[in-house]
Scaffold this active site. Structure first.
Site, short mmCIF file in Angstrom:
data_model
loop_
_atom_site.label_atom_id
_atom_site.label_comp_id
_atom_site.label_asym_id
_atom_site.label_seq_id
_atom_site.Cartn_x
_atom_site.Cartn_y
_atom_site.Cartn_z
N ASN A 1 16.26 55.72 56.75
CA ASN A 1 17.02 56.36 55.67
C ASN A 1 16.76 55.59 54.38
O ASN A 1 16.07 54.58 54.38
CB ASN A 1 18.51 56.44 56.02
CG ASN A 1 19.11 55.08 56.28
OD1 ASN A 1 19.17 54.24 55.40
ND2 ASN A 1 19.55 54.85 57.51
N PHE B 1 32.17 52.03 55.21
CA PHE B 1 31.65 52.76 54.04
C PHE B 1 31.39 54.20 54.42
O PHE B 1 31.02 54.49 55.57
CB PHE B 1 30.32 52.14 53.58
CG PHE B 1 30.49 51.06 52.55
CD1 PHE B 1 30.95 49.81 52.92
CD2 PHE B 1 30.19 51.29 51.22
CE1 PHE B 1 31.12 48.81 51.98
CE2 PHE B 1 30.35 50.30 50.27
CZ PHE B 1 30.82 49.06 50.65
N LYS C 1 36.98 59.47 58.98
CA LYS C 1 36.21 58.34 59.52
C LYS C 1 37.13 57.11 59.67
O LYS C 1 37.10 56.42 60.67
CB LYS C 1 35.04 58.01 58.58
CG LYS C 1 34.11 56.93 59.09
CD LYS C 1 32.86 56.82 58.23
CE LYS C 1 31.92 55.75 58.71
NZ LYS C 1 30.72 55.63 57.91
#
Ligand SMILES: Cc1cc2nc3c(=O)[nH]c(=O)nc-3n(C[C@H](O)[C@H](O)[C@H](O)COP(=O)(O)O)c2cc1C
Length: 397
Positions: free
Chosen positions: A215, A328, A342
């Protein structure tokens, strides 16, 4: 910078003993008065004469040696005059002896008799370092106020690539200067005595020996957090995926490649951490099969089956025992809603959310969300400034 400071450098029987030469010479360049104390095993790996020459002082190897340089009881005189005792390299044996209150040689006796600050740079085989008894001793010493630097990951003397290398002499000197100053110029040592583990960068999931699924993460946020936490006095371990960034001085860096490696490194280093900040962009999926030979360009299409990777954050959330856990979320849509989901699924204390477009950039606009749903919004800031705002929020928890 070390004018007028007396520094004892303890050298023990690790293969990295030769690095004590560079350490002593760097300390001398900072104008410190350096006294070297060696264990018997250390003298088998490096000659005391070298260290005597570099330090400009006699080297203590024997507790029962006759009067040394006008010091009638050298171990007590040195223990009292030291501003800091640095043990580099420090063996598993010496860590165990100090933690166990043993004083059966010159070095351990001086350590026990001294109220000076102690900075320990362990170096050993990776399995020795991971041994639960060694970790227990390290934790006990940390609780008793001993500072640690390293060990770091890299190629070890036994040939494997793993954790166990002594930190660089340059980083040890820097840490000693910091400890002796009691502060870091221009920053508040509000994380002094805290252990902080930070992950950074992206992961690479191998398809074959040359290709991977990756990524765009640059690691900038995680590295900025590591630098900020280190400047604020924390003992920082940075678990980093591949990145072009240079590691901040004084930070223990463990380099990993894929999600599995990051999972292993984080869990192995989790015990004893006060704060864990997961800033890395860990792959959610990896190729189910990794080909051991390079795939050839033959058929027009190929199918790549992907399997879920281990969920590091979820494991940390389950295992967390007093550790502050910060995650994050880089989102393209429904930022707050996704981040809140999350946060509750992973049992986080805080979540930092930003737009996925901030990946690779030097600055970002972050929102910090706490468990009560309170949202702290920050305007576009450099990642280094954002790092301080995040640490401020962690300290407020
Ligand atoms: C060539 C060699 C290298 C060694 N390297 C290390 C090392 O890096 N770290 C360690 O903890 N022990 C290492 N050992 C084992 C220690 O020397 C051994 O535990 C010894 O008892 C340590 O003595 P000391 O702690 O009093 O110096 C090594 C031993 C040999 C023979």
């Amino acid at each position: 910078m070390l004018n007028g400071k007396t520094i004892i450098v303890g050298v023990t029987g690790g293969i990295a003993a030769y690095k004590a030469c560079e350490l002593v010479s760097r300390l001398k360049k900072q104008n410190a008065d350096v006294w070297v104390v060696m264990t018997r095993e250390a003298t088998k790996l490096i000659g005391p004469i070298t260290l005597r020459t570099l330090s400009g002082n006699p080297v203590v190897t024997d507790l029962f040696a006759d009067e040394l340089a006008g010091l009638p009881v050298p171990h007590i005189a040195l223990a009292q005059k030291a501003d800091i005792i640095i043990i580099a390299p420090c063996t598993a044996n010496i860590i165990g002896k100090i933690a166990g209150g043993i004083a059966d040689d010159a070095l351990t006796t001086i350590v026990m008799a001294s109220t000076a600050r102690k900075l320990i740079a362990p170096a050993m085989n990776c399995e020795m370092w991971r041994n639960p008894l060694v970790q227990k001793n390290v934790n006990e010493l940390r609780v008793a106020g001993h500072e640690f630097i390293g060990p770091e990951a890299g190629k070890l003397a036994c040939g494997v690539e793993d954790i166990g290398k002594m930190s660089k002499p340059r980083a040890i000197v820097k840490q000693a200067i910091k400890l002796l100053a009691g502060d870091v110029e221009g920053s508040t040592p509000d994380l002094h005595g805290k252990r902080v583990l930070i992950t950074a960068g992206g992961t690479r999931e191998a398809i074959d020996p040359v290709r991977f699924i990756g990524n765009r993460s640059s690691g900038k946020m995680g590295y900025a957090l590591a630098e900020a936490a280190q400047k604020r006095g924390a003992d920082v371990t940075l678990v980093s995926g591949p990145t072009a960034l240079a590691a901040p001085d004084g930070v223990t860096v463990i380099k990993v490649e894929d999600a599995k490696g990051m999972h292993e490194a984080v869990l192995a280093n989790r015990p004893g951490q006060n704060i864990i900040i997961m800033a890395a962009a860990v792959a959610d999926y990896r190729p189910t099969i990794t080909y051991w030979q390079k795939l050839k360009k033959e058929s027009d299409t190929i199918k790549l089956e992907l399997s879920k990777t281990v969920d590091i954050l979820a494991d940390l959330g389950r295992l967390k025992n007093g550790t502050r856990l910060i995650g994050f979320a880089a989102e393209t849509n429904d930022h707050i809603e996704n981040a809140k989901t999350k946060m509750s699924e992973k049992n986080l204390d805080l979540i930092v959310v930003n737009d996925a477009s901030a990946i690779e950039q030097d600055s970002s606009e972050i929102k910090i969300i706490d468990k009560q749903g309170k949202i702290e919004e920050h305007p576009e800031l450099s990642k280094r400034e954002s790092a301080d705002r995040i640490l401020d929020a962690v300290l407020r928890l």
